[in-house]
Motif scaffolding. Structure first.
Motif, PDB file in Angstrom:
ATOM      1  N   PHE A 116     -10.454  21.112  -9.647  1.00 48.61           N
ATOM      2  CA  PHE A 116     -11.060  21.622 -10.877  1.00 48.61           C
ATOM      3  C   PHE A 116     -12.579  21.635 -10.771  1.00 48.61           C
ATOM      4  O   PHE A 116     -13.243  22.566 -11.246  1.00 48.61           O
ATOM      5  CB  PHE A 116     -10.642  20.752 -12.077  1.00 48.61           C
ATOM      6  N   VAL A 117     -13.126  20.585 -10.154  1.00 49.49           N
ATOM      7  CA  VAL A 117     -14.581  20.485 -10.033  1.00 49.49           C
ATOM      8  C   VAL A 117     -15.098  21.447  -8.970  1.00 49.49           C
ATOM      9  O   VAL A 117     -16.049  22.204  -9.198  1.00 49.49           O
ATOM     10  CB  VAL A 117     -14.998  19.037  -9.697  1.00 49.49           C
ATOM     11  N   LYS A 118     -14.458  21.462  -7.796  1.00 49.22           N
ATOM     12  CA  LYS A 118     -14.934  22.274  -6.672  1.00 49.22           C
ATOM     13  C   LYS A 118     -14.894  23.767  -6.992  1.00 49.22           C
ATOM     14  O   LYS A 118     -15.843  24.504  -6.683  1.00 49.22           O
ATOM     15  CB  LYS A 118     -14.103  21.978  -5.424  1.00 49.22           C
ATOM     16  N   THR A 119     -13.796  24.222  -7.590  1.00 45.80           N
ATOM     17  CA  THR A 119     -13.665  25.655  -7.879  1.00 45.80           C
ATOM     18  C   THR A 119     -14.505  26.089  -9.070  1.00 45.80           C
ATOM     19  O   THR A 119     -14.766  27.275  -9.256  1.00 45.80           O
ATOM     20  CB  THR A 119     -12.192  26.017  -8.172  1.00 45.80           C
ATOM     21  N   GLY A 120     -14.920  25.127  -9.906  1.00 45.97           N
ATOM     22  CA  GLY A 120     -15.646  25.463 -11.130  1.00 45.97           C
ATOM     23  C   GLY A 120     -14.726  25.820 -12.277  1.00 45.97           C
ATOM     24  O   GLY A 120     -15.192  26.188 -13.363  1.00 45.97           O
ATOM     25  N   PHE A 167       0.815  -1.218   0.000  1.00 45.86           N
ATOM     26  CA  PHE A 167       0.000   0.000   0.000  1.00 45.86           C
ATOM     27  C   PHE A 167       0.849   1.270   0.000  1.00 45.86           C
ATOM     28  O   PHE A 167       0.318   2.371  -0.013  1.00 45.86           O
ATOM     29  CB  PHE A 167      -0.942  -0.006   1.205  1.00 45.86           C
ATOM     30  N   GLY A 168       2.168   1.106   0.018  1.00 47.18           N
ATOM     31  CA  GLY A 168       3.046   2.268  -0.010  1.00 47.18           C
ATOM     32  C   GLY A 168       3.658   2.528  -1.371  1.00 47.18           C
ATOM     33  O   GLY A 168       4.599   3.319  -1.491  1.00 47.18           O
ATOM     34  N   ASN A 169       3.126   1.906  -2.410  1.00 44.36           N
ATOM     35  CA  ASN A 169       3.667   2.068  -3.757  1.00 44.36           C
ATOM     36  C   ASN A 169       3.543   3.519  -4.225  1.00 44.36           C
ATOM     37  O   ASN A 169       2.455   4.106  -4.204  1.00 44.36           O
ATOM     38  CB  ASN A 169       2.911   1.143  -4.720  1.00 44.36           C
ATOM     39  N   ASN A 170       4.673   4.116  -4.644  1.00 44.00           N
ATOM     40  CA  ASN A 170       4.657   5.546  -4.995  1.00 44.00           C
ATOM     41  C   ASN A 170       3.824   5.849  -6.235  1.00 44.00           C
ATOM     42  O   ASN A 170       3.209   6.913  -6.344  1.00 44.00           O
ATOM     43  CB  ASN A 170       6.085   6.072  -5.156  1.00 44.00           C
ATOM     44  N   SER A 171       3.794   4.939  -7.207  1.00 47.93           N
ATOM     45  CA  SER A 171       2.991   5.166  -8.413  1.00 47.93           C
ATOM     46  C   SER A 171       1.502   5.229  -8.081  1.00 47.93           C
ATOM     47  O   SER A 171       0.748   6.017  -8.655  1.00 47.93           O
ATOM     48  CB  SER A 171       3.241   4.054  -9.442  1.00 47.93           C
ATOM     49  N   ILE A 172       1.081   4.404  -7.133  1.00 44.86           N
ATOM     50  CA  ILE A 172      -0.327   4.397  -6.744  1.00 44.86           C
ATOM     51  C   ILE A 172      -0.676   5.681  -5.998  1.00 44.86           C
ATOM     52  O   ILE A 172      -1.750   6.265  -6.205  1.00 44.86           O
ATOM     53  CB  ILE A 172      -0.635   3.152  -5.896  1.00 44.86           C
ATOM     54  N   TRP A 173       0.241   6.164  -5.174  1.00 50.74           N
ATOM     55  CA  TRP A 173      -0.014   7.417  -4.473  1.00 50.74           C
ATOM     56  C   TRP A 173      -0.063   8.598  -5.444  1.00 50.74           C
ATOM     57  O   TRP A 173      -0.777   9.580  -5.201  1.00 50.74           O
ATOM     58  CB  TRP A 173       1.030   7.646  -3.381  1.00 50.74           C
ATOM     59  N   LEU A 174       0.653   8.492  -6.547  1.00 47.51           N
ATOM     60  CA  LEU A 174       0.553   9.523  -7.586  1.00 47.51           C
ATOM     61  C   LEU A 174      -0.878   9.596  -8.107  1.00 47.51           C
ATOM     62  O   LEU A 174      -1.457  10.679  -8.276  1.00 47.51           O
ATOM     63  CB  LEU A 174       1.522   9.211  -8.731  1.00 47.51           C
ATOM     64  N   ILE A 175      -1.473   8.439  -8.355  1.00 49.42           N
ATOM     65  CA  ILE A 175      -2.851   8.383  -8.842  1.00 49.42           C
ATOM     66  C   ILE A 175      -3.808   8.970  -7.796  1.00 49.42           C
ATOM     67  O   ILE A 175      -4.672   9.792  -8.109  1.00 49.42           O
ATOM     68  CB  ILE A 175      -3.258   6.926  -9.139  1.00 49.42           C
ATOM     69  N   VAL A 176      -3.638   8.532  -6.559  1.00 47.61           N
ATOM     70  CA  VAL A 176      -4.545   8.954  -5.486  1.00 47.61           C
ATOM     71  C   VAL A 176      -4.524  10.478  -5.319  1.00 47.61           C
ATOM     72  O   VAL A 176      -5.574  11.130  -5.259  1.00 47.61           O
ATOM     73  CB  VAL A 176      -4.157   8.264  -4.160  1.00 47.61           C
ATOM     74  N   ILE A 177      -3.321  11.047  -5.287  1.00 48.85           N
ATOM     75  CA  ILE A 177      -3.213  12.495  -5.074  1.00 48.85           C
ATOM     76  C   ILE A 177      -3.732  13.265  -6.281  1.00 48.85           C
ATOM     77  O   ILE A 177      -4.338  14.333  -6.143  1.00 48.85           O
ATOM     78  CB  ILE A 177      -1.756  12.883  -4.749  1.00 48.85           C
ATOM     79  N   ALA A 178      -3.514  12.716  -7.482  1.00 52.36           N
ATOM     80  CA  ALA A 178      -4.032  13.390  -8.664  1.00 52.36           C
ATOM     81  C   ALA A 178      -5.566  13.414  -8.669  1.00 52.36           C
ATOM     82  O   ALA A 178      -6.178  14.315  -9.229  1.00 52.36           O
ATOM     83  CB  ALA A 178      -3.500  12.728  -9.929  1.00 52.36           C
ATOM     84  N   PHE A 179      -6.199  12.427  -8.022  1.00 51.29           N
ATOM     85  CA  PHE A 179      -7.654  12.473  -7.828  1.00 51.29           C
ATOM     86  C   PHE A 179      -8.019  13.729  -7.032  1.00 51.29           C
ATOM     87  O   PHE A 179      -8.992  14.419  -7.340  1.00 51.29           O
ATOM     88  CB  PHE A 179      -8.134  11.237  -7.055  1.00 51.29           C
ATOM     89  N   PHE A 180      -7.231  14.014  -5.993  1.00 54.36           N
ATOM     90  CA  PHE A 180      -7.497  15.185  -5.172  1.00 54.36           C
ATOM     91  C   PHE A 180      -7.316  16.474  -5.977  1.00 54.36           C
ATOM     92  O   PHE A 180      -8.080  17.428  -5.833  1.00 54.36           O
ATOM     93  CB  PHE A 180      -6.574  15.199  -3.950  1.00 54.36           C
ATOM     94  N   ILE A 181      -6.272  16.483  -6.822  1.00 50.83           N
ATOM     95  CA  ILE A 181      -6.031  17.662  -7.660  1.00 50.83           C
ATOM     96  C   ILE A 181      -7.213  17.886  -8.601  1.00 50.83           C
ATOM     97  O   ILE A 181      -7.683  19.016  -8.783  1.00 50.83           O
ATOM     98  CB  ILE A 181      -4.721  17.500  -8.465  1.00 50.83           C
ATOM     99  N   SER A 182      -7.714  16.796  -9.185  1.00 53.74           N
ATOM    100  CA  SER A 182      -8.854  16.933 -10.102  1.00 53.74           C
ATOM    101  C   SER A 182     -10.103  17.421  -9.364  1.00 53.74           C
ATOM    102  O   SER A 182     -10.945  18.111  -9.940  1.00 53.74           O
ATOM    103  CB  SER A 182      -9.138  15.605 -10.806  1.00 53.74           C
ATOM    104  N   ARG A 183     -10.207  17.096  -8.071  1.00 55.35           N
ATOM    105  CA  ARG A 183     -11.329  17.593  -7.271  1.00 55.35           C
ATOM    106  C   ARG A 183     -11.306  19.114  -7.224  1.00 55.35           C
ATOM    107  O   ARG A 183     -12.346  19.765  -7.209  1.00 55.35           O
ATOM    108  CB  ARG A 183     -11.243  16.997  -5.857  1.00 55.35           C
TER     109      ARG A 183
END
Length: 472
Positions: free
Chosen positions: A100-104, A82-98
Motif C-alpha cells: 500500500f505504501v510502495k505503490t502509493g 519461531f514457527g508459530n502460524n499466527s505470528i507468520w500471519l502478522i509478519v506477512i501482513a506487514f509485507f502486504i501493507s508495504r
C-alpha cells in the motif's frame, strides 16, 4: 561507535527478576521451581520491554537465552516457537501493507476520500478515519497506517490551511484531525483480527491457554457494531470537546485534486494491489467455508505481490518491522505458552478467581476489563500488554463462569482500546503526539473521557450485539 544500550534501564528489570528468584523457597507449593523461574524470566522480560534498555527484539533474545540456560525449556522447543502460524500471519501482513505504501495506493485512497467528503472539517475527519477502516484488515501494523499513510496526509492538509503548531495555529484544524485519527486508528485496530499485531497474539493465547477458537470472521462479526458506532460517535465527541476553529474546508477538494494530479493515473502496480487486497479479504472472510487458513491466505497474497512485481524480494528483506516482530513476538508467545504448560497461568487464574468468587461473572469480567484498561498507563506497547496479561485475565474470566468466546473477544477488543490512555500508549501515539499539535495535558484528559465512552459502547452495546448473534 555510539553505544545505544541504556544499561541503567536494566536495573529495575533485573532487581525484580532477582527478587522473584530469591522468593523461590517460599513459592506456592503447587508450583514447580521451573514454573517459578519461568515467571521470573517472563516478568523481567516484560519490564525490560517497558523500560527499553535495548530494542524489544534484543530484549526478547536475552529472555529467550535465559529460558534455555535455566532449563525451563529445551532449545528444540524454544526454536520451534519461531514457527508459530499466527505470528507468520502478522509478519506477512506487514509485507502486504508495504504494498500500500510502495505503490502509493494508500495515499491515493486517502486523497479520494478527502476529495469526496472534505467540504467540512468534521466530514474531513470522518473521511480520513474511513481510509483507516479500509486499510485496517490488511495492515497489522496500526503504526504503519497512522505513521506511514495517514499522518503525512493530515500534516500536509493541515499546513495547507495554515494550521501549524510552530505558528501557534494548531487549533485551526491539525489538532482535531490528528487526535481524531489517533482514536479512529485504535478503533479500527479493534475491529479486525489482522488490524493490529497484538490481535493474532490474543487469538493464539486464547487457543493455547483456554482452547478457545477465535476466527477472523467471528472477531469481525462481534466487533462490527460497537466498532462502527465508535467510529461515528467518537469523532463527533472530539469535535464538540476540542473543536477546530476552521469548520468549513472548501479548499480541501482543490488540494486533493492537485495532489492526485501530481500522482498521475493509477498505475498497474496499484491495480494489482487492489485485486490482491480484495482476494485476501475474500479468503479471510470465507476461510472457514473454503478451508483456507488465514496464514495461508497471507502467503498467497505475498506470492501474488511477488509474482506481479508489486513487491521485490529486497522489499521483503528491508521490511525490518516485520522481522523484528517475528523475533520478539515469537519469544513472548513462547514464554506465555511455557507459563501455561508449567502450570503458572492455571494457578494464577484459580487464585484470582477464588478471590473474586463472591461476585457473579459479569462483575468479574468488568473488573478485569477495567483493570486491563487502566493498567496500560504502565505500558508503552499494547502488544507487550497483551503478552503480559491477556492469558491470565482470560483464565480468570472463564474460571468465574464467563462465556469463553465472549470473554476472549472482549479482552481482545480492549487490548486495542486501552491505547486510549497516554501519549506513549502504542506505536501511533508518539508519532501523532510528537507532531506538537496537542499538549500532553489535553491528550491525557481527552483520552480519559473517551476511555469511558469505549466502556459504554463496547461493554454495553457490544454485549447486546454479541447476545443477538449468539456469542454471548
Amino acid at each position: 561507535m555510539q553505544n545505544s544500550i541504556k544499561y541503567r534501564k536494566f536495573i529495575l528489570p533485573l532487581i525484580i527478576g532477582i527478587i522473584i528468584c530469591a522468593l523461590t523457597p517460599i513459592k506456592p507449593e503447587s508450583l514447580s521451581p521451573q514454573a517459578w523461574y519461568m515467571f521470573a524470566i517472563f516478568v523481567t522480560t516484560i519490564v525490560a520491554c517497558i523500560t527499553q534498555p535495548m530494542p524489544i527484539g534484543a530484549v526478547s533474545i536475552l529472555g529467550f537465552t535465559a529460558m534455555v540456560l535455566t532449563g525451563v525449556t529445551d532449545i528444540k522447543t524454544a526454536v520451534a516457537g519461531f514457527g508459530n502460524n499466527s505470528i507468520w500471519l502478522i509478519v506477512i501482513a506487514f509485507f502486504i501493507s508495504r504494498g500500500f505504501v510502495k505503490t502509493g495506493l494508500g495515499r491515493r485512497i486517502a486523497l479520494q476520500f478527502v476529495k469526496l467528503f472534505g467540504k467540512r472539517t468534521l466530514g474531513l475527519a470522518y473521511s480520513l478515519v474511513g481510509v483507516d477502516l479500509i486499510l485496517a484488515p490488511a495492515t497489522p501494523s496500526n503504526t504503519a497506517r497512522a505513521g506511514g499513510i495517514m499522518f503525512p496526509i493530515i500534516k500536509s492538509l493541515s499546513e495547507s490551511f495554515d494550521s501549524d503548531p510552530k505558528q501557534g495555529t494548531e487549533r485551526k484544524m491539525g489538532a482535531f484531525l490528528i487526535f481524531t485519527e489517533f482514536q479512529g486508528n485504535l478503533i479500527t485496530a479493534a475491529m479486525f483480527l489482522t488490524a493490529m499485531a497484538g490481535n493474532p497474539l490474543a487469538q493464539n493465547l486464547a487457543e493455547s491457554t483456554a482452547h478457545i477458537n477465535i476466527s477472523w470472521m467471528n472477531w469481525f462479526l462481534a466487533a462490527i457494531v460497537p466498532g462502527l458506532v465508535s467510529l461515528i460517535v467518537v469523532p463527533y465527541i472530539i469535535y464538540k470537546i476540542y473543536p477546530p476553529s476552521i469548520k468549513k474546508t472548501p479548499n480541501a477538494k482543490h488540494w486533493a485534486n492537485d495532489e492526485l494530479a501530481k500522482m498521475g493515473k493509477i498505475s498497474a502496480a496499484e491495480k494489482f494491489m487492489i485485486v490482491i487486497f480484495i482476494i485476501s479479504l475474500a479468503f479471510w472472510v470465507l476461510g472457514s467455508l473454503i478451508h483456507i487458513d488465514a496464514t495461508l491466505t497471507a502467503f498467497i497474497a505475498l506470492s501474488l505481490l511477488l509474482l506481479t512485481g508489486v513487491l521485490e524480494w529486497k522489499d521483503i528483506l528491508n521490511e525490518t518491522g516485520a522481522w523484528n516482530t517475528l523475533v520478539w513476538f515469537s519469544v513472548l508467545v513462547l514464554m506465555a505458552d511455557r507459563l501455561n504448560k508449567l502450570g503458572f497461568i492455571p494457578w494464577l487464574s484459580k487464585l484470582i478467581a477464588e478471590s473474586l468468587g463472591h461476585f457473579n461473572w459479569p462483575i468479574v469480567l468488568i473488573i478485569l476489563l477495567v483493570f486491563y484498561f487502566y493498567s496500560h498507563y504502565l505500558f508503552a506497547s499494547a502488544t507487550a500488554h497483551v503478552s503480559a496479561m491477556y492469558a491470565a485475565l482470560l483464565g480468570v474470566a472463564v474460571a468465574a463462569g464467563a462465556p469463553p468466546l465472549y470473554s476472549a473477544l472482549m479482552l481482545g477488543f480492549f487490548g486495542n482500546l486501552l491505547a486510549s490512555t497516554t501519549h506513549y500508549s502504542s506505536g501511533p501515539a508518539p508519532i501523532l503526539y510528537s507532531a506538537g499539535y496537542i499538549t500532553q495535558k489535553r491528550w491525557w484528559t481527552m483520552n480519559f473521557i473517551l476511555g469511558i465512552v469505549y466502556f459504554i459502547i463496547w461493554i454495553g452495546l457490544g454485549s447486546v450485539w454479541m447476545k443477538l448473534i449468539g456469542i454471548l
